[in-house]
Design a protein around this motif. Structure first.
Motif, PDB file in Angstrom:
ATOM      1  N   ALA A  75       0.803  -1.190   0.078  1.00  0.00           N
ATOM      2  CA  ALA A  75       0.180  -0.048  -0.088  1.00  0.00           C
ATOM      3  C   ALA A  75       0.831   1.299   0.137  1.00  0.00           C
ATOM      4  N   LYS A  76       2.045   1.208   0.573  1.00  0.00           N
ATOM      5  CA  LYS A  76       2.925   2.354   0.735  1.00  0.00           C
ATOM      6  C   LYS A  76       3.549   2.656  -0.568  1.00  0.00           C
ATOM      7  N   LEU A  77       3.570   1.723  -1.550  1.00  0.00           N
ATOM      8  CA  LEU A  77       4.278   1.863  -2.737  1.00  0.00           C
ATOM      9  C   LEU A  77       3.662   2.894  -3.686  1.00  0.00           C
ATOM     10  N   THR A  78       4.082   3.844  -3.861  1.00  0.00           N
ATOM     11  CA  THR A  78       3.459   5.101  -4.491  1.00  0.00           C
ATOM     12  C   THR A  78       3.909   5.143  -5.952  1.00  0.00           C
ATOM     13  N   TYR A  79       5.432   4.923  -5.940  1.00  0.00           N
ATOM     14  CA  TYR A  79       5.849   5.025  -7.426  1.00  0.00           C
ATOM     15  C   TYR A  79       7.313   4.032  -7.187  1.00  0.00           C
ATOM     16  N   LEU A  80       7.600   3.619  -8.400  1.00  0.00           N
ATOM     17  CA  LEU A  80       8.777   2.575  -8.589  1.00  0.00           C
ATOM     18  C   LEU A  80      10.132   3.552  -8.776  1.00  0.00           C
ATOM     19  N   PRO A  81      11.010   3.272  -7.628  1.00  0.00           N
ATOM     20  CA  PRO A  81      12.307   4.291  -7.852  1.00  0.00           C
ATOM     21  C   PRO A  81      12.875   4.053  -9.186  1.00  0.00           C
ATOM     22  N   ALA A  82      13.717   5.101  -9.572  1.00  0.00           N
ATOM     23  CA  ALA A  82      14.383   5.166 -10.771  1.00  0.00           C
ATOM     24  C   ALA A  82      15.719   4.326 -10.845  1.00  0.00           C
ATOM     25  N   SER A  83      16.059   3.574  -9.708  1.00  0.00           N
ATOM     26  CA  SER A  83      17.300   2.649  -9.508  1.00  0.00           C
ATOM     27  C   SER A  83      16.890   1.605 -10.068  1.00  0.00           C
ATOM     28  N   ILE A  84      15.441   1.076 -10.419  1.00  0.00           N
ATOM     29  CA  ILE A  84      15.205  -0.048 -11.111  1.00  0.00           C
ATOM     30  C   ILE A  84      16.138  -0.101 -12.450  1.00  0.00           C
ATOM     31  N   GLN A 105       1.431   4.890  -8.604  1.00  0.00           N
ATOM     32  CA  GLN A 105       0.775   5.940  -9.463  1.00  0.00           C
ATOM     33  C   GLN A 105       1.936   6.274 -10.624  1.00  0.00           C
ATOM     34  N   ARG A 106       3.001   5.778 -10.613  1.00  0.00           N
ATOM     35  CA  ARG A 106       4.127   6.251 -11.607  1.00  0.00           C
ATOM     36  C   ARG A 106       5.145   5.108 -11.649  1.00  0.00           C
ATOM     37  N   LEU A 107       5.446   4.949 -13.060  1.00  0.00           N
ATOM     38  CA  LEU A 107       6.835   4.237 -13.480  1.00  0.00           C
ATOM     39  C   LEU A 107       7.817   5.247 -13.985  1.00  0.00           C
ATOM     40  N   LEU A 129      -2.087   5.382 -13.058  1.00  0.00           N
ATOM     41  CA  LEU A 129      -0.804   4.652 -13.514  1.00  0.00           C
ATOM     42  C   LEU A 129      -0.819   4.557 -15.152  1.00  0.00           C
ATOM     43  N   GLY A 130       0.395   5.154 -15.690  1.00  0.00           N
ATOM     44  CA  GLY A 130       0.537   5.204 -16.995  1.00  0.00           C
ATOM     45  C   GLY A 130       1.919   4.634 -17.425  1.00  0.00           C
ATOM     46  N   LEU A 131       2.119   3.980 -18.600  1.00  0.00           N
ATOM     47  CA  LEU A 131       3.447   3.387 -19.021  1.00  0.00           C
ATOM     48  C   LEU A 131       4.223   4.742 -19.705  1.00  0.00           C
TER      49      LEU A 131
END
Length: 210
Positions: A75-84, A105-107, A129-131
Motif C-alpha cells: 500500500a505504501k508503494l506510490t512509485y517505482l524508484p529510478a534505481s530499477i 501511480q508512476r513508473l 498509472l501510465g506507461l
C-alpha cells in the motif's frame, strides 16, 4: 545476506515493518538470487538510498543470469524508484510484476534502460498509472501485460510515439513560457523607476563620480 551465496528466492509476506531494502545492499557478487517477492509489506519508495544500493547489488551479482521482481499489495508503494535501471546489468532476462499495489501511480522513465526486460506485468494498481514513453526503447519483443491483456512493445509503439511527442511539445512550450516570463520580469525590474533601474543608475553614477 553477505554470506548467503546459494539463496535463490526471497519471499516476504505481510511484513508491514519492512520499509527498506538496505539489508540487500550487502548481497555478495556471486549471489544466485533469481526471484524477489514482496507482498503486503511496508516498502517505502522514499528510502531511495536503500533501493539504489540493493538493486545495484542485485544487478551486479553474477551467480544467476535471470531475475524476477514481484511486488504485490504494498500500500505504501506510490512509485517505482529510478534505481530499477540497475537491473539492466543482469546478463539474462528481467521480469517485473506489479499487482494490486493500489497506490502505485508512476513508473520511472529509467525503466526504458532495461533492454533485457522480458516481461512487464501490471494489474490492480492506481487508475492514474501510465506507461512512460521511454518503455518504447526496450526490446520490441518484451511482453507488456496490462490487466491480463497481452501486448508487446512493438504493439504499443504508436502509443509511445504519441506520448513522446506530447512530452517534447510540453518541454518546448515550457521553455517558451519561461523565456516570456523572464523577459517580463526583466522589463518590470529595469524599466525607469524600477528597483533594478535605480540600483544600476546609482552604481553607474558612483563609477562616474557623479
Amino acid at each position: 545476506f553477505a554470506h548467503v551465496h546459494t539463496l535463490d528466492t526471497i519471499h516476504c509476506y505481510d511484513c508491514p515493518s519492512l520499509v527498506s531494502l538496505s539489508s540487500l545492499a550487502s548481497l555478495p557478487r556471486e549471489s544466485r538470487l533469481q526471484v524477489m517477492r514482496f507482498e503486503k509489506c511496508g516498502l517505502n519508495p522514499t528510502r531511495q538510498d536503500s533501493w539504489d544500493e540493493a538493486l545495484q547489488a542485485i544487478g551486479n551479482s553474477s551467480g544467476s543470469r535471470d531475475f524476477c521482481l514481484a511486488l504485490r499489495n504494498n500500500a505504501k508503494l506510490t512509485y517505482l524508484p529510478a534505481s530499477i535501471q540497475h537491473l539492466r546489468a543482469k546478463q539474462g532476462n528481467v521480469q517485473i510484476s506489479l499487482h494490486d499495489n493500489i497506490n502505485l501511480q508512476r513508473l520511472p522513465y529509467e525503466v526504458g534502460h532495461l533492454q533485457n526486460m522480458k516481461t512487464l506485468s501490471i494489474s490492480g494498481c492506481s487508475p492514474s498509472l501510465g506507461l512512460p514513453w521511454t518503455l518504447g526503447r526496450v526490446h520490441r519483443t518484451c511482453r507488456v501485460i496490462i490487466s491480463s491483456r497481452n501486448h508487446t512493445v512493438a504493439d504499443l509503439e504508436p502509443s509511445f510515439k504519441q506520448s513522446r511527442k506530447r512530452f517534447i511539445r510540453t518541454l518546448v512550450q515550457l521553455r517558451i513560457m519561461l523565456h516570456r516570463e523572464k523577459t517580463r520580469a526583466n522589463d518590470r525590474l529595469y524599466r525607469p523607476g524600477g528597483p533594478g533601474y535605480t540600483r544600476a543608475k546609482h552604481k553607474f553614477e558612483m563609477l562616474c563620480g557623479v
